[in-house]
Design a protein around this motif. Structure first.
Motif, PDB file in Angstrom:
ATOM      1  N   SER A   4       9.875   7.407  -5.150  1.00  7.36           N
ATOM      2  CA  SER A   4       8.859   7.220  -4.114  1.00  7.36           C
ATOM      3  C   SER A   4       7.588   6.619  -4.717  1.00  7.36           C
ATOM      4  O   SER A   4       7.327   6.734  -5.922  1.00  7.36           O
ATOM      5  N   THR A   5       6.791   5.977  -3.857  1.00  6.64           N
ATOM      6  CA  THR A   5       5.515   5.411  -4.305  1.00  6.64           C
ATOM      7  C   THR A   5       4.386   6.425  -4.207  1.00  6.64           C
ATOM      8  O   THR A   5       3.252   6.123  -4.574  1.00  6.64           O
ATOM      9  N   ILE A   6       4.684   7.613  -3.709  1.00  6.39           N
ATOM     10  CA  ILE A   6       3.694   8.690  -3.569  1.00  6.39           C
ATOM     11  C   ILE A   6       4.291   9.973  -4.133  1.00  6.39           C
ATOM     12  O   ILE A   6       5.462  10.272  -3.918  1.00  6.39           O
ATOM     13  N   ASP A   7       3.461  10.725  -4.851  1.00  2.64           N
ATOM     14  CA  ASP A   7       3.842  12.067  -5.298  1.00  2.64           C
ATOM     15  C   ASP A   7       2.674  12.986  -4.955  1.00  2.64           C
ATOM     16  O   ASP A   7       1.579  12.813  -5.474  1.00  2.64           O
ATOM     17  N   TRP A   8       2.903  13.938  -4.078  1.00  3.25           N
ATOM     18  CA  TRP A   8       1.814  14.765  -3.583  1.00  3.25           C
ATOM     19  C   TRP A   8       1.414  15.827  -4.593  1.00  3.25           C
ATOM     20  O   TRP A   8       1.982  15.922  -5.679  1.00  3.25           O
ATOM     21  N   LEU A  72      11.871  13.157  -2.976  1.00  9.13           N
ATOM     22  CA  LEU A  72      10.917  12.172  -3.503  1.00  9.13           C
ATOM     23  C   LEU A  72      11.608  10.837  -3.795  1.00  9.13           C
ATOM     24  O   LEU A  72      11.283  10.161  -4.779  1.00  9.13           O
ATOM     25  N   GLN A  73      12.541  10.470  -2.927  1.00  8.27           N
ATOM     26  CA  GLN A  73      13.214   9.178  -3.033  1.00  8.27           C
ATOM     27  C   GLN A  73      12.582   8.189  -2.057  1.00  8.27           C
ATOM     28  O   GLN A  73      12.198   8.554  -0.944  1.00  8.27           O
ATOM     29  N   TYR A  74      12.505   6.910  -2.464  1.00 10.41           N
ATOM     30  CA  TYR A  74      11.795   5.920  -1.660  1.00 10.41           C
ATOM     31  C   TYR A  74      12.424   5.724  -0.287  1.00 10.41           C
ATOM     32  O   TYR A  74      11.713   5.573   0.718  1.00 10.41           O
ATOM     33  N   GLN A  75      13.758   5.720  -0.203  1.00 13.01           N
ATOM     34  CA  GLN A  75      14.391   5.503   1.103  1.00 13.01           C
ATOM     35  C   GLN A  75      14.026   6.621   2.075  1.00 13.01           C
ATOM     36  O   GLN A  75      13.851   6.381   3.276  1.00 13.01           O
TER      37      GLN A  75
END
Length: 248
Positions: A4-8, A72-75
């Motif tokens: 993912s492009t984001i990690d909270w 946390l995968q982009y798709q």
């Protein structure tokens, strides 16, 4: 491997080795609970089936968010972010303009992969709906003060739910290091209370649900059948539409 492009801010795999962000994942259960309850009330009060599609959209949003925070995968990030645009568009009876806007935002975002673009586009869409609903309230106030009062109460509950969630979401982003440090010194039962992104899911789930109930009520006003219905509340907060009991 996370793509993912984001990690909270929530610590990854800290609670369960199968779920990347445990609290950010499980709080999506609120989406499921409210959507299923909404569908149940649509059927039992014999309202239009169009609102079932709105609640199905809410289930899709909750499912996408669950899968994203779990992996946390982009798709699945796309499955989390993009349905929110389509969901908002569907809540206004699949308004052609808003639905088309949502489609364009989806196509552009898939190409540029900039989360800020999606966030701004979503905010703009919500702003249009807020203005539109305010105009409806002004119109209804002239002819039905009871209906106007109910709509205003739901309007501000929705605004408060989204607004409060948005504030906590930003605090979680800006003060992530401080929140993580605080969670390390708190007793285990208290630590989850400071997973502020989780409150974003709770607040937006309630906001989405209230926005659908608002549209249901507005539709009944427009059809002239509102006197057959009333608004009741679960736990004095969560609104739902029920049929009035007929007096013999």
């Amino acid at each position: 491997m996370d793509t993912s492009t984001i990690d909270w801010c929530e610590e990854n795999y800290a609670v369960c080795k199968y779920i990347a962000e445990f609290w950010n994942t499980t709080t999506n259960l609120v989406f499921f609970a409210l959507a299923l309850y909404g569908m149940y009330k649509v059927k039992t009060t014999r309202q239009e089936n169009r609102f079932l599609f709105c609640y199905i959209g809410m289930l899709v949003v909750g499912t996408g968010s669950w899968l994203f925070h779990m992996t946390l995968q982009y798709q699945w990030q796309l499955a989390d972010e993009l349905p929110t645009d389509v969901k908002v568009g569907s809540d206004v009876y699949v308004s052609l303009g808003l639905f088309s806007y949502s489609a364009v935002v989806t196509l552009v975002y898939v190409q540029i992969r900039k989360p800020v673009f999606h966030q701004v586009a979503y905010a703009a869409e919500v702003a249009v709906i807020v203005i539109r609903n305010t105009m409806h309230q002004i119109e209804i106030r002239k002819t039905n003060i009871r209906a106007y009062t109910e709509l205003v109460n739901m309007f501000w509950l929705g605004i408060g739910s989204f607004g409060g969630a948005f504030v906590l979401w930003n605090i979680d982003n800006v003060f992530c290091n401080e929140l993580r440090a605080l969670r390390t010194v708190l007793p285990a039962p208290l630590s989850p209370l400071f997973q502020l992104h989780a409150y974003w899911h709770i607040g937006t789930a309630l906001g989405c649900y209230v926005s659908i109930v608002y549209q249901q009520y507005l539709r009944l006003v427009k059809l002239g059948t509102i006197d057959d219905f009333c608004v009741r509340r679960l736990a004095l907060v969560v609104p739902y539409i029920d049929r009035r009991k007929k007096v013999a």
